[in-house]
Scaffold this motif. Structure first.
Motif, PDB file in Angstrom:
ATOM      1  N   LEU A 185     -17.769 -12.569   0.584  1.00 56.81           N
ATOM      2  CA  LEU A 185     -17.494 -11.420  -0.275  1.00 56.81           C
ATOM      3  C   LEU A 185     -17.266 -11.895  -1.709  1.00 56.81           C
ATOM      4  CD1 LEU A 185     -16.844  -8.337   0.258  1.00 56.81           C
ATOM      5  CD2 LEU A 185     -14.451  -8.981   0.181  1.00 56.81           C
TER       6      LEU A 185
ATOM      7  N   LEU B 166      -4.646   1.696   6.450  1.00 55.65           N
ATOM      8  CA  LEU B 166      -6.027   1.216   6.570  1.00 55.65           C
ATOM      9  C   LEU B 166      -6.812   2.148   7.496  1.00 55.65           C
ATOM     10  CD1 LEU B 166      -8.102  -0.879   5.756  1.00 55.65           C
ATOM     11  CD2 LEU B 166      -7.166  -2.433   7.452  1.00 55.65           C
TER      12      LEU B 166
ATOM     13  N   THR C 212       0.830  -1.207   0.000  1.00 52.93           N
ATOM     14  CA  THR C 212       0.000   0.000   0.000  1.00 52.93           C
ATOM     15  C   THR C 212       0.869   1.264   0.000  1.00 52.93           C
ATOM     16  OG1 THR C 212      -1.682  -1.244   1.206  1.00 52.93           O
ATOM     17  CG2 THR C 212      -1.958   1.128   1.121  1.00 52.93           C
TER      18      THR C 212
ATOM     19  N   ARG D 103      -8.805 -12.085   2.840  1.00 48.19           N
ATOM     20  CA  ARG D 103      -8.318 -13.083   3.794  1.00 48.19           C
ATOM     21  C   ARG D 103      -9.403 -13.483   4.785  1.00 48.19           C
ATOM     22  NH1 ARG D 103      -2.620 -13.794   4.782  1.00 48.19           N
ATOM     23  NH2 ARG D 103      -1.871 -14.440   2.742  1.00 48.19           N
ATOM     24  N   LYS D 104     -10.238 -12.524   5.142  1.00 50.09           N
ATOM     25  CA  LYS D 104     -11.238 -12.794   6.165  1.00 50.09           C
ATOM     26  C   LYS D 104     -12.545 -13.340   5.597  1.00 50.09           C
ATOM     27  CE  LYS D 104      -8.850 -11.323   9.653  1.00 50.09           C
ATOM     28  NZ  LYS D 104      -8.502 -12.153  10.806  1.00 50.09           N
ATOM     29  N   PHE D 105     -12.886 -12.948   4.375  1.00 49.13           N
ATOM     30  CA  PHE D 105     -14.236 -13.239   3.887  1.00 49.13           C
ATOM     31  C   PHE D 105     -14.309 -14.237   2.741  1.00 49.13           C
ATOM     32  CE2 PHE D 105     -14.755  -8.669   5.391  1.00 49.13           C
ATOM     33  CZ  PHE D 105     -15.350  -9.029   6.602  1.00 49.13           C
TER      34      PHE D 105
ATOM     35  N   ILE E  58     -10.449   1.976  -2.872  1.00 47.23           N
ATOM     36  CA  ILE E  58      -9.867   1.362  -1.673  1.00 47.23           C
ATOM     37  C   ILE E  58      -8.399   0.968  -1.845  1.00 47.23           C
ATOM     38  CG2 ILE E  58     -11.953   0.493  -0.553  1.00 47.23           C
ATOM     39  CD1 ILE E  58     -11.536  -2.107  -1.904  1.00 47.23           C
ATOM     40  N   PRO E  59      -7.649   1.058  -0.762  1.00 40.43           N
ATOM     41  CA  PRO E  59      -6.243   0.663  -0.805  1.00 40.43           C
ATOM     42  C   PRO E  59      -6.094  -0.862  -0.758  1.00 40.43           C
ATOM     43  CG  PRO E  59      -6.823   1.391   1.412  1.00 40.43           C
ATOM     44  CD  PRO E  59      -8.050   1.569   0.572  1.00 40.43           C
ATOM     45  N   GLN E  60      -4.978  -1.352  -1.262  1.00 39.45           N
ATOM     46  CA  GLN E  60      -4.717  -2.800  -1.281  1.00 39.45           C
ATOM     47  C   GLN E  60      -4.924  -3.433   0.085  1.00 39.45           C
ATOM     48  OE1 GLN E  60      -2.937  -0.492  -2.571  1.00 39.45           O
ATOM     49  NE2 GLN E  60      -1.823  -1.128  -4.361  1.00 39.45           N
ATOM     50  N   ILE E  61      -4.429  -2.756   1.090  1.00 40.83           N
ATOM     51  CA  ILE E  61      -4.461  -3.305   2.437  1.00 40.83           C
ATOM     52  C   ILE E  61      -5.888  -3.679   2.855  1.00 40.83           C
ATOM     53  CG2 ILE E  61      -4.644  -0.998   3.510  1.00 40.83           C
ATOM     54  CD1 ILE E  61      -2.691  -1.988   5.649  1.00 40.83           C
ATOM     55  N   ALA E  62      -6.876  -2.907   2.429  1.00 40.25           N
ATOM     56  CA  ALA E  62      -8.268  -3.210   2.777  1.00 40.25           C
ATOM     57  C   ALA E  62      -8.755  -4.420   1.982  1.00 40.25           C
ATOM     58  CB  ALA E  62      -9.158  -2.004   2.495  1.00 40.25           C
ATOM     59  N   LEU E  63      -8.416  -4.433   0.708  1.00 36.17           N
ATOM     60  CA  LEU E  63      -8.846  -5.537  -0.153  1.00 36.17           C
ATOM     61  C   LEU E  63      -8.236  -6.861   0.282  1.00 36.17           C
ATOM     62  CD1 LEU E  63      -8.771  -5.001  -4.005  1.00 36.17           C
ATOM     63  CD2 LEU E  63     -10.673  -5.642  -2.522  1.00 36.17           C
ATOM     64  N   ILE E  64      -6.931  -6.834   0.497  1.00 34.25           N
ATOM     65  CA  ILE E  64      -6.236  -8.075   0.824  1.00 34.25           C
ATOM     66  C   ILE E  64      -6.715  -8.621   2.164  1.00 34.25           C
ATOM     67  CG2 ILE E  64      -3.986  -9.131   1.301  1.00 34.25           C
ATOM     68  CD1 ILE E  64      -2.819  -7.010  -0.620  1.00 34.25           C
ATOM     69  N   SER E  65      -6.805  -7.762   3.165  1.00 33.93           N
ATOM     70  CA  SER E  65      -7.258  -8.284   4.456  1.00 33.93           C
ATOM     71  C   SER E  65      -8.727  -8.700   4.369  1.00 33.93           C
ATOM     72  CB  SER E  65      -7.008  -7.282   5.584  1.00 33.93           C
ATOM     73  OG  SER E  65      -7.497  -6.016   5.256  1.00 33.93           O
ATOM     74  N   GLY E  66      -9.522  -7.983   3.599  1.00 37.48           N
ATOM     75  CA  GLY E  66     -10.916  -8.370   3.409  1.00 37.48           C
ATOM     76  C   GLY E  66     -11.027  -9.749   2.776  1.00 37.48           C
TER      77      GLY E  66
ATOM     78  N   PHE F 277     -15.538   1.635  -6.413  1.00 37.87           N
ATOM     79  CA  PHE F 277     -15.074   1.264  -5.082  1.00 37.87           C
ATOM     80  C   PHE F 277     -13.672   0.654  -5.159  1.00 37.87           C
ATOM     81  CE2 PHE F 277     -15.224  -1.419  -1.150  1.00 37.87           C
ATOM     82  CZ  PHE F 277     -15.354  -0.374  -0.246  1.00 37.87           C
ATOM     83  N   LEU F 278     -13.465  -0.198  -6.144  1.00 35.98           N
ATOM     84  CA  LEU F 278     -12.148  -0.835  -6.291  1.00 35.98           C
ATOM     85  C   LEU F 278     -11.060   0.200  -6.549  1.00 35.98           C
ATOM     86  CD1 LEU F 278     -13.046  -4.047  -8.337  1.00 35.98           C
ATOM     87  CD2 LEU F 278     -12.214  -3.947  -5.987  1.00 35.98           C
TER      88      LEU F 278
END
Ligand code: SF4
Ligand code: SF4
Ligand code: SF4
Ligand code: SF4
Lengths: 301, 137
Positions: free
Chosen positions: B110, A240, A22, B133-135, B123-131, B119-120
């Motif tokens: 997701l 984030l 990021t 990973r979780k969903f 948003i920053p990578q960090i939100a997408l990647i962690s999202g 939206f894509l």
């Protein structure tokens, strides 16, 4: 002041630096300012060669070894290139530090991971956040000696978020309920740290993707608390957090009529202003709520 | 709701699986509610994290898997840091997510295709990647 500067130069400090994906893109304001400040303060950030994303989450399932491979691999590479690894992003810091602790303390998992990544890493790289470098290696007093602009009277709320601090036993960063390092940093650059009860609350993290309407509420609670306590700006260490409380102010405005808005500034950008870095290099155009009117009002631009 | 309690129910397979993935002993929880009280997203949860733990031990697997609690959890570790019994509740939430995501039906929470281009872009990578990973599975 001169003595401070020269002693910095004599020490020649070098730290390996993991920017993370990021900071390479959307959060270049955090990254560029951090690199610029390091130069002024006389320490070198040597970018880790050949790095990958750390995964952006520390796996919470005990049997999820796979997700440990990327951070373990970059720690093993760091070991080949130096002894201390630093990050600016709180999430990267959390993932890498927790992985390091796990490798150090869990022999069985260490072996599994090493077999998988075909390296032999023992958990012996020191992982420090950039704030810790400023405090412990450079020294806040020395930093004071290098200031070029006076931020006196600027009321800034330090937003720690979660990942710098928790889990407290593994991160070994600061007190878990009443951390102080961010306030000390703000003090050192002459800002007025604003104490507010939401400083260690979560901004909603990845819920900005999973349940944006929920993340907006988290961000609103945090910003409202900072504003009520007199903050003129909020500062963060995490792209984030930054996204959730800066960019998502658009949604907050839609939902809450009287919300005044507040600029969110990366801590490296504030430091860059204080150290007299040329404002163009601090990439303020990447902050969603433009901090420049506030800086101008304070006579800093 | 009438709940029948039996030894077999309390040691049900679902609760055991959650314990296994999370590495946490659900029986250690004494229902003080600290986790739920400090949770920043509890306002959006169908059940508080402490209720999810008790429901699991009561064998209410369906009720647990159908509530949104573990999907709302942001893994912020506030509960974990404040539990007087030393339970890592964030790991329990992750374990329940994984009970669903590891099924062969791969029912992801997701869908990338459903995220708008705008939206894509935003948003920053960090939100997408962690999202992801979780969903996603
Ligand atoms: S934590 Fe985020 S910024 Fe850091 S490397 Fe991973 S995705 Fe990138
Ligand atoms: S507040 Fe949110 S984004 Fe910031 S560190 Fe915590 S989880 Fe991460
Ligand atoms: S804080 Fe701990 S003991 Fe209390 S209800 Fe939550 S999990 Fe149970
Ligand atoms: S980790 Fe999840 S359940 Fe625990 S406080 Fe944070 S959001 Fe709530």
């Amino acid at each position: 002041m001169d003595r401070d500067r020269s002693s910095l130069r004599e020490r020649h400090m070098e730290f390996l630096y993991f920017p993370g994906c990021t900071l390479n893109t959307k959060a270049q304001n955090l990254d560029e300012a951090g690199r610029g400040c390091a130069k002024v303060l006389g320490f070198e950030l040597k970018e880790l060669s050949n790095w990958t994303c750390c995964g952006a989450t520390f796996p919470l399932a005990k049997d999820d070894i796979m997700a440990l491979a990327p951070p373990a691999r970059l720690l093993a590479r760091a070991k080949e290139e130096g002894s201390t690894l630093t990050t600016l992003c709180s999430v990267c810091f959390n993932v890498i530090k927790r992985t390091n602790q796990l490798i150090k303390g869990d022999e069985e998992k260490r072996e599994k991971i090493n077999t998988f990544i075909e390296m032999n890493y023992q958990g012996d790289v020191q992982v420090l956040h950039y704030l810790e470098i400023l405090k412990r290696e450079v020294g806040f007093d020395t930093m004071k000696g290098a200031l070029k602009r006076n931020l006196q009277g600027m009321k800034v709320a330090p937003f720690y978020g979660c990942m710098l601090l928790r889990p407290f036993e593994e991160m070994e960063f600061d007190d878990k309920e009443a951390p102080k390092i961010f306030e000390e940093f703000l003090d050192a650059i002459n800002c007025e740290p604003v104490d507010f009860p939401y400083k260690i609350e979560c901004c909603g993290a990845f819920q900005s993707v999973g349940a944006p309407e929920v993340a907006v509420e988290c961000a609103y609670a945090i910003l409202n608390s900072a504003l009520r306590n007199g903050a003129e700006a909020v500062t963060t260490t995490c792209p984030l957090c930054q996204f959730n409380i800066d960019n998502m102010q658009r949604e907050i405005h839609q939902r809450y009529n009287g919300f005044p808005g507040i600029p969110i500034i990366y801590f490296t950008q504030l430091l860059g202003v204080a150290l007299g870095l040329p404002v163009e290099t601090l990439e303020f155009h990447r902050n969603d709520v433009d901090p420049r009117p506030l800086l101008k009002k304070k006579g800093l631009l | 709701m009438k709940i029948e309690i039996s030894r077999g129910k309390v040691h049900n397979a679902f609760a055991q699986k959650v314990e296994e993935i999370s590495g946490q002993n659900l029986f250690a929880c004494y229902q003080c509610g600290n986790c739920t009280a400090g949770c920043p997203v509890s306002f959006a949860m169908d059940l508080g994290p402490h209720q999810v733990i008790r429901y699991s031990l009561l064998g209410l697997e369906e009720e647990v898997l159908e509530c949104n609690t573990f999907w709302m959890c942001a893994s912020c570790l506030q509960c974990t840091s404040r539990c007087p019994k030393g339970l890592d509740i964030a790991r329990i939430m992750e374990a329940i997510r994984l009970v669903i995501l590891r099924r062969k039906e791969r029912l992801d929470r997701l869908e990338v295709a459903e995220l708008s281009d705008e939206f894509l872009e935003r948003i920053p990578q960090i939100a997408l990647i962690s999202g992801f990973r979780k969903f996603t599975s």
